[in-house]
Design a protein around this motif. Structure first.
Motif, PDB file in Angstrom:
ATOM      1  N   ASN B 437      27.222  62.573  33.453  1.00 52.91           N
ATOM      2  CA  ASN B 437      26.760  63.380  32.290  1.00 52.91           C
ATOM      3  C   ASN B 437      27.949  64.513  32.304  1.00 52.91           C
ATOM      4  OD1 ASN B 437      24.396  62.268  32.169  1.00 52.91           O
ATOM      5  ND2 ASN B 437      23.224  63.673  33.545  1.00 52.91           N
ATOM      6  N   ALA B 438      27.816  65.289  31.115  1.00 55.23           N
ATOM      7  CA  ALA B 438      28.777  66.313  30.906  1.00 55.23           C
ATOM      8  C   ALA B 438      28.189  67.422  32.028  1.00 55.23           C
ATOM      9  CB  ALA B 438      28.411  67.106  29.643  1.00 55.23           C
ATOM     10  N   PRO B 439      29.393  68.170  32.605  1.00 55.13           N
ATOM     11  CA  PRO B 439      28.852  69.006  33.786  1.00 55.13           C
ATOM     12  C   PRO B 439      28.432  70.570  33.157  1.00 55.13           C
ATOM     13  CG  PRO B 439      31.190  68.863  33.442  1.00 55.13           C
ATOM     14  CD  PRO B 439      30.641  67.958  32.552  1.00 55.13           C
ATOM     15  N   GLU B 440      28.422  71.420  34.033  1.00 61.01           N
ATOM     16  CA  GLU B 440      28.054  72.585  33.347  1.00 61.01           C
ATOM     17  C   GLU B 440      28.964  73.528  32.988  1.00 61.01           C
ATOM     18  OE1 GLU B 440      26.067  75.111  36.474  1.00 61.01           O
ATOM     19  OE2 GLU B 440      24.231  73.801  36.797  1.00 61.01           O
ATOM     20  N   SER B 441      28.762  74.426  32.146  1.00 66.36           N
ATOM     21  CA  SER B 441      29.855  74.976  31.365  1.00 66.36           C
ATOM     22  C   SER B 441      29.661  76.345  31.442  1.00 66.36           C
ATOM     23  CB  SER B 441      29.968  74.355  29.950  1.00 66.36           C
ATOM     24  OG  SER B 441      30.622  75.237  29.116  1.00 66.36           O
ATOM     25  N   GLY B 443      30.855  78.074  28.870  1.00 69.39           N
ATOM     26  CA  GLY B 443      30.919  78.684  27.685  1.00 69.39           C
ATOM     27  C   GLY B 443      31.943  77.754  26.910  1.00 69.39           C
ATOM     28  N   GLY B 444      32.095  77.846  25.689  1.00 68.61           N
ATOM     29  CA  GLY B 444      32.966  77.195  24.836  1.00 68.61           C
ATOM     30  C   GLY B 444      32.892  75.363  24.934  1.00 68.61           C
ATOM     31  N   PHE B 445      31.598  74.997  25.285  1.00 72.81           N
ATOM     32  CA  PHE B 445      31.485  73.670  25.313  1.00 72.81           C
ATOM     33  C   PHE B 445      31.339  72.745  23.828  1.00 72.81           C
ATOM     34  CE2 PHE B 445      28.056  70.110  25.087  1.00 72.81           C
ATOM     35  CZ  PHE B 445      28.679  69.310  25.886  1.00 72.81           C
ATOM     36  N   ARG B 446      31.868  71.969  23.940  1.00 71.93           N
ATOM     37  CA  ARG B 446      32.182  71.193  22.613  1.00 71.93           C
ATOM     38  C   ARG B 446      31.654  69.850  22.724  1.00 71.93           C
ATOM     39  NH1 ARG B 446      37.578  72.680  19.622  1.00 71.93           N
ATOM     40  NH2 ARG B 446      37.487  74.722  19.760  1.00 71.93           N
ATOM     41  N   PRO B 447      30.339  69.576  21.822  1.00 66.91           N
ATOM     42  CA  PRO B 447      29.587  68.452  21.927  1.00 66.91           C
ATOM     43  C   PRO B 447      30.116  67.240  21.540  1.00 66.91           C
ATOM     44  CG  PRO B 447      28.139  69.968  20.783  1.00 66.91           C
ATOM     45  CD  PRO B 447      29.606  70.600  21.434  1.00 66.91           C
ATOM     46  N   TYR B 448      31.120  67.323  20.608  1.00 66.69           N
ATOM     47  CA  TYR B 448      31.699  66.416  19.974  1.00 66.69           C
ATOM     48  C   TYR B 448      33.313  66.085  20.411  1.00 66.69           C
ATOM     49  CZ  TYR B 448      27.505  64.690  17.438  1.00 66.69           C
ATOM     50  OH  TYR B 448      26.471  64.080  17.174  1.00 66.69           O
ATOM     51  N   GLN B 449      33.569  66.977  21.623  1.00 69.13           N
ATOM     52  CA  GLN B 449      34.796  66.506  22.166  1.00 69.13           C
ATOM     53  C   GLN B 449      35.044  65.150  22.535  1.00 69.13           C
ATOM     54  OE1 GLN B 449      36.355  69.686  24.787  1.00 69.13           O
ATOM     55  NE2 GLN B 449      38.452  69.441  23.544  1.00 69.13           N
ATOM     56  N   ARG B 450      35.857  64.233  22.230  1.00 66.21           N
ATOM     57  CA  ARG B 450      35.878  62.658  22.587  1.00 66.21           C
ATOM     58  C   ARG B 450      36.567  62.447  23.824  1.00 66.21           C
ATOM     59  NH1 ARG B 450      32.982  60.244  18.601  1.00 66.21           N
ATOM     60  NH2 ARG B 450      32.651  61.767  17.003  1.00 66.21           N
ATOM     61  N   ASP B 451      36.311  61.381  24.360  1.00 66.88           N
ATOM     62  CA  ASP B 451      36.978  60.685  25.304  1.00 66.88           C
ATOM     63  C   ASP B 451      38.370  60.283  24.683  1.00 66.88           C
ATOM     64  OD1 ASP B 451      37.010  59.170  28.484  1.00 66.88           O
ATOM     65  OD2 ASP B 451      38.079  58.113  26.772  1.00 66.88           O
ATOM     66  N   PRO B 452      39.821  60.230  25.286  1.00 62.08           N
ATOM     67  CA  PRO B 452      40.885  59.880  24.295  1.00 62.08           C
ATOM     68  C   PRO B 452      40.896  58.529  24.556  1.00 62.08           C
ATOM     69  CG  PRO B 452      41.418  60.965  26.239  1.00 62.08           C
ATOM     70  CD  PRO B 452      39.959  61.149  26.343  1.00 62.08           C
ATOM     71  N   GLU B 453      40.434  57.780  25.428  1.00 58.83           N
ATOM     72  CA  GLU B 453      40.350  56.350  25.538  1.00 58.83           C
ATOM     73  C   GLU B 453      39.423  55.566  24.627  1.00 58.83           C
ATOM     74  OE1 GLU B 453      41.648  52.535  26.594  1.00 58.83           O
ATOM     75  OE2 GLU B 453      42.769  54.654  26.874  1.00 58.83           O
ATOM     76  N   THR B 454      38.063  55.976  24.702  1.00 57.36           N
ATOM     77  CA  THR B 454      36.946  55.532  24.282  1.00 57.36           C
ATOM     78  C   THR B 454      36.601  55.815  22.892  1.00 57.36           C
ATOM     79  OG1 THR B 454      35.614  56.606  25.716  1.00 57.36           O
ATOM     80  CG2 THR B 454      36.134  54.488  26.354  1.00 57.36           C
ATOM     81  N   LEU B 455      36.760  57.294  23.002  1.00 55.08           N
ATOM     82  CA  LEU B 455      36.283  58.230  21.868  1.00 55.08           C
ATOM     83  C   LEU B 455      34.800  58.404  22.153  1.00 55.08           C
ATOM     84  CD1 LEU B 455      38.052  56.718  18.762  1.00 55.08           C
ATOM     85  CD2 LEU B 455      38.701  58.502  20.107  1.00 55.08           C
ATOM     86  N   THR B 464      21.322  71.241  31.693  1.00 55.32           N
ATOM     87  CA  THR B 464      22.623  71.580  32.179  1.00 55.32           C
ATOM     88  C   THR B 464      22.901  73.002  31.628  1.00 55.32           C
ATOM     89  OG1 THR B 464      22.853  69.366  31.820  1.00 55.32           O
ATOM     90  CG2 THR B 464      24.615  70.506  32.753  1.00 55.32           C
ATOM     91  N   LYS B 465      23.185  73.945  32.669  1.00 52.43           N
ATOM     92  CA  LYS B 465      23.568  75.201  32.328  1.00 52.43           C
ATOM     93  C   LYS B 465      24.949  75.144  31.387  1.00 52.43           C
ATOM     94  CE  LYS B 465      23.115  79.323  35.024  1.00 52.43           C
ATOM     95  NZ  LYS B 465      21.937  79.840  34.456  1.00 52.43           N
ATOM     96  N   GLY B 466      24.674  76.003  30.190  1.00 50.13           N
ATOM     97  CA  GLY B 466      25.966  76.354  29.677  1.00 50.13           C
ATOM     98  C   GLY B 466      26.181  75.320  28.494  1.00 50.13           C
ATOM     99  N   LEU B 467      25.200  74.310  28.525  1.00 52.28           N
ATOM    100  CA  LEU B 467      25.439  73.259  27.492  1.00 52.28           C
ATOM    101  C   LEU B 467      24.661  73.384  26.352  1.00 52.28           C
ATOM    102  CD1 LEU B 467      26.260  69.968  29.421  1.00 52.28           C
ATOM    103  CD2 LEU B 467      27.538  71.899  29.011  1.00 52.28           C
ATOM    104  N   GLU B 468      23.940  74.605  26.250  1.00 48.65           N
ATOM    105  CA  GLU B 468      23.138  74.862  24.853  1.00 48.65           C
ATOM    106  C   GLU B 468      23.848  74.312  23.633  1.00 48.65           C
ATOM    107  OE1 GLU B 468      23.376  76.737  27.067  1.00 48.65           O
ATOM    108  OE2 GLU B 468      21.773  77.569  28.424  1.00 48.65           O
ATOM    109  N   HIS B 469      23.296  73.467  22.783  1.00 43.52           N
ATOM    110  CA  HIS B 469      23.847  73.431  21.781  1.00 43.52           C
ATOM    111  C   HIS B 469      23.053  72.657  20.792  1.00 43.52           C
ATOM    112  CE1 HIS B 469      23.921  69.402  23.527  1.00 43.52           C
ATOM    113  NE2 HIS B 469      24.173  68.700  22.621  1.00 43.52           N
ATOM    114  N   ARG B 470      23.306  72.180  19.534  1.00 42.71           N
ATOM    115  CA  ARG B 470      22.229  71.663  18.506  1.00 42.71           C
ATOM    116  C   ARG B 470      22.938  70.346  17.972  1.00 42.71           C
ATOM    117  NH1 ARG B 470      22.080  76.284  20.740  1.00 42.71           N
ATOM    118  NH2 ARG B 470      23.631  77.022  19.301  1.00 42.71           N
ATOM    119  N   ILE B 471      22.298  69.478  17.797  1.00 38.36           N
ATOM    120  CA  ILE B 471      22.772  68.080  17.385  1.00 38.36           C
ATOM    121  C   ILE B 471      21.757  67.549  16.244  1.00 38.36           C
ATOM    122  CG2 ILE B 471      24.227  67.448  19.032  1.00 38.36           C
ATOM    123  CD1 ILE B 471      21.825  65.390  19.873  1.00 38.36           C
ATOM    124  N   GLY B 472      22.066  66.444  15.603  1.00 40.24           N
ATOM    125  CA  GLY B 472      21.207  66.087  14.486  1.00 40.24           C
ATOM    126  C   GLY B 472      21.732  65.141  13.605  1.00 40.24           C
ATOM    127  N   GLY B 473      21.055  64.893  12.664  1.00 46.30           N
ATOM    128  CA  GLY B 473      21.756  63.658  11.548  1.00 46.30           C
ATOM    129  C   GLY B 473      22.263  64.274  10.571  1.00 46.30           C
TER     130      GLY B 473
END
Ligand SMILES: Cc1ncc(C[n+]2csc(CCOP(=O)(O)OP(=O)(O)O)c2C)c(N)n1
Ligand code: SF4
Ligand SMILES: [Mg+2]
Lengths: 343, 626
Positions: B437-441, B443-455, B464-473
């Motif tokens: 899982n993404a580790p605690e942060s 601040g500045g967490f980017r939910p769509y920052q991709r793995d360079p290899e697999t994307l 998880t502390k510091g990962l509060e973010h909003r996603i959706g369709g």
């Protein structure tokens, strides 16, 4: 960290950095404000709170909350909440929905989330219209209502949301009004405190496509006489002069005047949130202006094991029963039944 | 029966055979599925290679004695390696006239027919549409007919047990099983044990079934009607411990194993539908392994709950068949947009609409690929055999977790209910498929920052502390994941989602070509057609034809080496149980003129059908050569 050591959060902590984009004057602003104000009440850290919404104007709310948020698809927020809470009982899950989202496209999921008693707090913004799609009739639009999609008026009988969720065995049922901010805040607080499926209907004004939908009885000037504020354990009294009441005559509620025709306070229906029989909740939910004052408050609050608790209990009891027979070995499970060895 | 090896031995009259195919057929109330699976279990235990094909009506009980009410179970067993339940049965066990009528056409010329003569009365004959009794009008002259009054014989065997005649009549399938056990030199021990366990506490019923079984066996031994019995020696399977397994069982066990290898909780939400329900049933019985299951209110709710569980960090999954798959489309699109791992199982059945619920088809490939609004890429994989359902179920999860994507796993009714011996694998030898899982942060967490290899994007689990973010369709801003209507951003995100799935191709095995890497004809397949194609290619190659077989398990993305493989052959034949879905994809992608062979009868291909089609193509290519 124990709950008492948690830093005390304020409304500000729950405001996200996104610009709020509802029409100026929309009732949703007030609901958002009360939601943000209520969140610190629960002592739950922000990262443990999740707001899940469907599609509609209401569905934008999670973007404005600085918690976890999931803006899903039309009508299905309850299904996602069911899975999330089932997998993660430790989270506090709120569902934000609209009258179309919850009662039309999501009607089936609403019923089943309630009967399962999924531990989620569902807030339904009822504006009696489809706001986001610019003004079509909704399942709560009154019969005869002229909208863009019903130029000659609707020919469909509206759903009474609280009647529906009572029939679906919801364990917490409440109603409030967008502009009655203190009451709304209290209802949000009560919903948040409840363990189990909570359904809070908020009568919300869409000033663009259905302005004044509730004004007849929610307006400051008339609400005392036209609304009934439910209070647990208290007789149902309303009216600017506190002289009107509700008497239950068999299955039939009646409006009576205290002091007239020998009616005294002792004759009035005493509200019991914990009444195990949901049929009286339904009677209450069907009371409507102008025949009756419109009730607001907590209609029902009954303890019932939640879906996620029961899921965990079954897993735990299956594990315990299994452990009595020795450690669980997946390798052995693969080899269940008749096997044979080729050498 | 196929290729007798050593003739009849003079002393005990045993004929040795390489392979036998038997079909048990009767009324759906006659217990034919049970009889078939008991025969299968014993045969597998004996050490033959086996493959089975249950064929039952969708109605639980169609009118007794009627043609639609006929239920069948075919098993092929061999001393060698087999891939299919056999094209045509060598022996038909027909418990009533309807069963005879429905199945006779499939029997090999000169094949054996064993009938329960007691069921051949006027009423049943009429229900089956027979004008004259086929047992006596000479119409079965070309076959080896064995007439046994099974109902009478079980009544005699169960005399004195105090059971009603109806209860006794129900045991006649065990009589038939006993006859077949004798005929093929099988032991009764496993079935006797099964009876004892199944009817524990119902002593009279257990005794009746046991007596019926023994009476059937004794009937074979003592009567003169069979002149010989048959020996199919044990197959030379690879060393190891084996069990018999259906595709649905293997799928369920694959998912359990995947959860273990991923060190995560498995959460299944599903709505019952034939032929997928057994996976739900089986996983629901594994609560002691920590598996949570929900029977949802519909298929949309099921995939919704799976997405919710995945959002929460569990292995959320759902199982269904075609009509349910159609309902899941919108939620699958959401899963594509929010880029969460998810496995959706579609056990395909004959469609469109309700179609033929218990019959097989490969009709949902294009729906799985494209059946959503907009360009919405999803990896699609398909097991080729019942046994392979196990490894491909794990593979589905490996891809979903590593690449943060929903994955469609396409099984079908034939794989789901067909069974074969399975060499039980060692879990301790399997590689981990765990992801973090993404580790605690701070601040500045980017939910769509991709793995360079697999994307793949990070799995940012609530709690998880510091990962509060909003996603959706709604479309996401690249990296930040906030809502964006920027035209260039949308274009970029469309390409990124496509590229992420395309890169799965870097992470899958090379395509195996069985036979030679180049030649006159490549027979290409996917899914459950594997057995028929492989057998056909074996036969063609035995006759010196330059034919090879390749079978795709990865349908999206396609393996990188496929184009070159296709171009190495004069012709490519693609048999599919649909009207040409994979062929359309491959022709579009590789511009190779692939020839289709498409039969949609709700049944697997027969080996002979593929063989004949290949022969005719090879004939044509000679013409072209001249
Ligand atoms: C599957 C699907 N169908 C239709 C829509 C279009 N749509 C979006 S919101 C909505 C109605 C919303 O009404 P309501 O739930 O009352 O929310 P409000 O906007 O009034 O808050 C519709 C029909 C959609 N987004 N998805
Ligand atoms: S359309 Fe109506 S409900 Fe939607 S934001 Fe505007 S006022 Fe509010
Ligand atoms: Mg609305």
């Amino acid at each position: 960290m124990t709950q008492s050591e948690l830093p005390v959060l304020t409304k500000k902590d729950f405001e996200s950095d996104q610009d709020v984009r509802w029409c100026p004057g929309c009732g949703d602003y007030s609901i958002l404000a009360q939601t943000q104000k209520t969140m610190p009440d629960f002592g739950v850290p922000k990262e443990k709170i999740v707001f899940i919404s469907g599609i509609g104007c209401s569905g934008r709310l999670p973007y404005y909350m600085n918690t976890f948020g999931f803006h899903t698809i039309h009508g299905r927020a309850a299904t996602i909440a069911t899975g999330l809470k089932g997998a993660r009982p430790d989270l506090m899950v709120w569902v934000i929905t609209g009258d179309g989202d919850a009662l039309s496209i999501g009607g089936n999921h609403l019923i089943h989330a309630m009967r399962r008693n999924v531990d989620m707090k569902m807030i339904m913004f009822n504006n009696r219209i489809y706001g986001l799609t610019k003004g079509q009739a909704s399942p709560t639009s009154p019969i005869g209502k002229k909208t863009k999609s019903t130029p000659m008026g609707t020919i469909e009988t509206p759903i009474i949301p609280l009647n529906l969720v009572a029939a679906a065995e919801a364990s917490f049922i409440a109603r409030s009004v967008d502009t009655h901010s203190e009451h709304l805040q209290e209802m949000m607080h009560r919903a948040g405190e409840h363990t189990g499926a909570a359904f809070l209907e908020v009568l919300q004004n869409c000033n663009i496509f259905n302005d004044g939908a509730w004004r007849d009885f929610t307006d400051k000037s008339v609400k005392e006489d036209r609304m009934l504020v439910l209070k647990h354990g208290e007789p149902m009294i309303f009216g600017a002069e506190k002289n009107k009441g509700i008497r239950l005559n068999g299955l039939q509620p009646e409006v009576v005047t205290i002091g007239e025709n020998g009616v005294s306070v002792a004759d009035l229906w005493v509200h019991d949130e914990t009444d195990p029989d949901a049929s009286r909740t339904q009677i209450l939910s069907r009371m409507w202006w102008p025949d009756f004052p419109v009730p607001v408050g907590v209609f029902r609050r009954v303890p019932r094991p939640t879906h996620d608790q029961l899921l965990v209990e079954q897993v735990e009891s299956a594990k315990a029963a299994r452990a009595a027979k020795g450690p669980v070995d997946l390798q052995k499970l693969l080899a269940a039944g008749e096997t044979w060895t080729v050498s | 029966m196929t290729s007798p090896k050593s003739g009849t031995s003079s002393t005990e009259n045993v004929t040795q055979l390489d392979r036998v195919t038997i079909r048990f057929a009767g009324d759906s109330g006659d217990g034919m599925q049970l009889t078939g699976s008991q025969f299968t279990a014993t045969t597998a235990l004996f050490g033959n290679d086996v493959s089975t094909l249950p064929d039952f009506p969708a109605e639980i009980r169609a009118p007794a004695g009627s043609l639609p009410g006929v239920s069948g179970f075919q098993i092929s067993f061999s001393s060698g390696d087999i891939h299919t339940p056999g094209d045509r049965p060598d022996v038909l066990v027909a418990m009533n006239p309807a069963a005879l009528k429905v199945n006779l056409g499939d029997l090999v010329p000169g094949g054996g027919i064993i009938v329960n003569t007691d069921a051949f009365n006027d009423i049943n004959l009429r229900k089956a549409g027979y004008v004259a009794d086929p047992l006596h009008d000479g119409s079965l002259k070309g076959y080896n007919l064995f007439e046994i009054p099974m109902s009478t014989l079980v009544a005699r065997a169960c005399d004195g047990l105090g059971l009603s005649s109806k209860q006794v009549e129900l045991t006649k399938n065990f009589f038939a099983l006993g006859v077949m056990f004798w005929l093929y030199e099988r032991s009764m021990a496993a079935t006797e044990k099964w009876i004892a366990e199944k009817f524990a506490g119902k002593d009279a019923i257990a005794e009746a079934n046991k007596r019926a079984l023994n009476a059937g066996y004794a009937f074979g031994e003592t009567t003169e009607i069979f002149h010989t019995h048959y020996r199919v020696p044990a197959a030379k399977l690879k060393p190891g411990t084996y069990r018999n397994i259906t595709g649905n069982e293997a799928t369920a066990l694959g998912f359990v194993t995947a959860a273990k290898l991923a060190e995560r909780d498995l959460f299944l939400a599903s709505y019952p539908i034939t032929p997928a329900s057994d996976i739900l049933h089986q996983l629901s019985g594994y609560k002691h392994l920590g598996i949570k299951t929900v029977q949802s209110e519909d298929e949309i709710a099921a995939i919704g709950a799976a997405v919710g569980a995945a959002y929460g960090g569990a292995m959320g999954m759902t199982t269904t068949s075609g009509p349910g798959m159609a309902l899941k489309a919108e939620m699958l699109g959401l899963a594509v947009m929010v880029e969460l791992p998810l496995v959706v199982v579609d056990v395909q059945r004959a469609g469109p609409s309700t179609g033929m619920p218990t019959k097989t088809e490969q009709g949902d490939l294009l729906m799985s690929m494209f059946g959503r609004n907009s360009d919405s890429p999803i990896p699609v994989i398909a097991p080729a055999t019942p046994v392979e359902c196990f490894t491909m179920a794990i593979e589905a999860w490996r891809i979903a977790l590593k690449h943060m994507t929903p994955v469609v796993y396409l099984s079908d009714a034939f794989l789901a209910t067909g069974a074969e011996p399975w060499k039980i694998p060692q879990i301790s030898e399997m590689p981990s498929i765990a992801v973090k899982n993404a580790p605690e942060s701070q601040g500045g967490f980017r939910p769509y920052q991709r793995d360079p290899e697999t994307l793949a994007r990070p799995w940012a689990v609530p709690g998880t502390k510091g990962l509060e973010h909003r996603i959706g369709g709604l479309e996401k801003l690249d990296e930040l994941g906030t809502v964006s209507y920027d035209p260039d951003n949308h274009h970029r995100m469309m390409l990124l989602r496509a590229e992420k799935v395309a890169r799965v191709a870097r992470d899958i095995p090379k395509t195996e070509v069985w036979g030679d890497p180049t030649g006159d004809l490549l027979i290409l397949g996917w899914g459950s057609t594997y057995g028929s194609i492989r057998s056909a290619v074996e036969r063609l190659r035995e006759r010196g034809k330059r034919v090879s077989h390749a079978h795709l398990r990865y349908l999206n993305p396609l393996p990188d080496d496929l184009g070159e493989i296709l171009r190495g052959f004069q012709r490519v034949l693609l048999p599919e149980l649909n009207l040409g879905q994979l062929r359309m994809l491959l022709r579009a992608k590789y511009l190779v003129d692939i020839v289709g062979f498409n039969l949609v009868r709700g049944k697997p291909f027969q080996i002979g059908e593929i063989e004949a089609k290949a022969e005719s193509l090879l004939g044509e290519s000679v013409e072209v050569g001249r």
